[in-house]
Motif scaffolding. Structure first.
Motif, PDB file in Angstrom:
ATOM      1  N   ALA A 137      45.370  33.346  43.604  1.00  0.00           N
ATOM      2  CA  ALA A 137      45.725  32.723  42.328  1.00  0.00           C
ATOM      3  C   ALA A 137      46.037  33.793  41.283  1.00  0.00           C
ATOM      4  O   ALA A 137      46.993  33.665  40.510  1.00  0.00           O
ATOM      5  N   LEU A 138      45.265  34.874  41.278  1.00  0.00           N
ATOM      6  CA  LEU A 138      45.509  35.972  40.342  1.00  0.00           C
ATOM      7  C   LEU A 138      46.849  36.633  40.632  1.00  0.00           C
ATOM      8  O   LEU A 138      47.633  36.885  39.707  1.00  0.00           O
ATOM      9  N   ASP A 139      47.133  36.894  41.901  1.00  0.00           N
ATOM     10  CA  ASP A 139      48.415  37.519  42.270  1.00  0.00           C
ATOM     11  C   ASP A 139      49.595  36.631  41.891  1.00  0.00           C
ATOM     12  O   ASP A 139      50.593  37.116  41.346  1.00  0.00           O
ATOM     13  N   VAL A 145      54.057  35.790  35.539  1.00  0.00           N
ATOM     14  CA  VAL A 145      54.198  36.377  34.202  1.00  0.00           C
ATOM     15  C   VAL A 145      55.252  37.480  34.221  1.00  0.00           C
ATOM     16  O   VAL A 145      56.122  37.537  33.361  1.00  0.00           O
ATOM     17  N   GLU A 146      55.194  38.351  35.228  1.00  0.00           N
ATOM     18  CA  GLU A 146      56.135  39.473  35.318  1.00  0.00           C
ATOM     19  C   GLU A 146      57.571  38.994  35.551  1.00  0.00           C
ATOM     20  O   GLU A 146      58.510  39.508  34.942  1.00  0.00           O
ATOM     21  N   ILE A 147      57.743  38.028  36.425  1.00  0.00           N
ATOM     22  CA  ILE A 147      59.079  37.498  36.722  1.00  0.00           C
ATOM     23  C   ILE A 147      59.693  36.865  35.478  1.00  0.00           C
ATOM     24  O   ILE A 147      60.842  37.119  35.134  1.00  0.00           O
ATOM     25  N   THR A 160      42.288  27.264  33.987  1.00  0.00           N
ATOM     26  CA  THR A 160      41.912  27.167  35.396  1.00  0.00           C
ATOM     27  C   THR A 160      40.568  26.463  35.540  1.00  0.00           C
ATOM     28  O   THR A 160      39.797  26.378  34.578  1.00  0.00           O
ATOM     29  N   ASN A 161      40.294  26.025  36.748  1.00  0.00           N
ATOM     30  CA  ASN A 161      38.997  25.441  37.062  1.00  0.00           C
ATOM     31  C   ASN A 161      38.024  26.510  37.561  1.00  0.00           C
ATOM     32  O   ASN A 161      36.902  26.212  37.936  1.00  0.00           O
ATOM     33  N   SER A 162      38.427  27.782  37.541  1.00  0.00           N
ATOM     34  CA  SER A 162      37.619  28.876  38.074  1.00  0.00           C
ATOM     35  C   SER A 162      37.218  29.859  36.980  1.00  0.00           C
ATOM     36  O   SER A 162      38.070  30.503  36.367  1.00  0.00           O
ATOM     37  N   GLU A 163      35.929  29.997  36.782  1.00  0.00           N
ATOM     38  CA  GLU A 163      35.436  30.967  35.798  1.00  0.00           C
ATOM     39  C   GLU A 163      35.770  32.400  36.241  1.00  0.00           C
ATOM     40  O   GLU A 163      36.112  33.246  35.417  1.00  0.00           O
ATOM     41  N   GLU A 164      35.708  32.650  37.530  1.00  0.00           N
ATOM     42  CA  GLU A 164      36.035  33.985  38.046  1.00  0.00           C
ATOM     43  C   GLU A 164      37.498  34.349  37.753  1.00  0.00           C
ATOM     44  O   GLU A 164      37.793  35.451  37.295  1.00  0.00           O
ATOM     45  N   LEU A 165      38.391  33.427  37.993  1.00  0.00           N
ATOM     46  CA  LEU A 165      39.799  33.671  37.709  1.00  0.00           C
ATOM     47  C   LEU A 165      40.021  33.852  36.210  1.00  0.00           C
ATOM     48  O   LEU A 165      40.756  34.756  35.791  1.00  0.00           O
ATOM     49  N   ARG A 172      42.686  41.436  32.414  1.00  0.00           N
ATOM     50  CA  ARG A 172      44.086  41.905  32.470  1.00  0.00           C
ATOM     51  C   ARG A 172      44.866  41.611  31.190  1.00  0.00           C
ATOM     52  O   ARG A 172      46.052  41.916  31.109  1.00  0.00           O
ATOM     53  N   GLY A 173      44.217  40.986  30.226  1.00  0.00           N
ATOM     54  CA  GLY A 173      44.891  40.685  28.962  1.00  0.00           C
ATOM     55  C   GLY A 173      45.822  39.493  29.024  1.00  0.00           C
ATOM     56  O   GLY A 173      46.665  39.326  28.144  1.00  0.00           O
TER      57      GLY A 173
END
Length: 179
Positions: A137-139, A145-147, A160-165, A172-173
């Motif tokens: 999900a991070l990748d 964002v970059e594209i 997101t539903n993920s606190e870790e993400l 990463r800002g």
């Protein structure tokens, strides 16, 4: 700001009456929502000022003229202005946005195939997607964002539903801290 391109004077056509919406290029919302629910780690975001990121060719700006009344007390004082960016509320605007996005993302079809497929199948103004791992999900979100940044579009407001993400995005800002 939304422009009422369906407004018309008595006996006259509106701007939207004179335009074609173009072929459907946007993903079907039902497909986007069903795909979104397949993943353990879901995320969404949107393109900041999506329509306003697209310029209008100089020769087409006369078709998007409008009156501007700078002084509310004098109804006879007005200016005629022309849109330089695609306005929200015009029949052809969704097609122009989708075509522009598809034009810009197609160069990533080979080198970032998963991110390309995500953007091609699940992005309109908002992106609803996900992955089965936090790292995936991070990748995907970072690639998106970059594209889009390469197309001068800002993908932002990630949720997101993920606190870790969420924490990885913060590091990463990509998002700001929440109160």
């Amino acid at each position: 700001m939304v422009f009422d391109a369906s407004s018309k004077g008595k006996g006259h056509k509106s701007l939207n009456d004179c335009l074609t919406p173009g072929p459907p290029l946007n993903p079907r919302i039902l497909d986007v929502l069903l795909r979104f629910r397949e993943f353990e780690y879901a995320f969404c975001s949107d393109i900041q000022g999506a329509f306003l990121t697209i310029g209008i060719a100089e020769e087409d700006r006369d078709y998007l003229r409008f009156f501007w009344f700078p002084d509310n007390q004098d109804s006879k004082s007005y200016k005629i202005l022309r849109m330089t960016r695609v306005p929200f509320g015009v029949t052809s605007s969704p097609f122009m946005l989708a075509a522009t996005i598809k034009y810009h993302i197609r160069k990533y079809k080979q080198e970032r195939s998963e991110a390309y497929e995500m953007l091609n199948s699940s992005l309109y103004v908002d992106l609803f997607y996900g992955a089965n791992t936090v790292n995936e999900a991070l990748d995907l979100s970072t690639s998106a964002v970059e594209i889009l940044k390469d197309a001068n579009m800002n993908l932002r407001k990630f949720k997101t539903n993920s606190e870790e993400l969420r924490n990885l995005w913060y590091e990463r800002g990509m998002i700001e801290g929440e109160d």
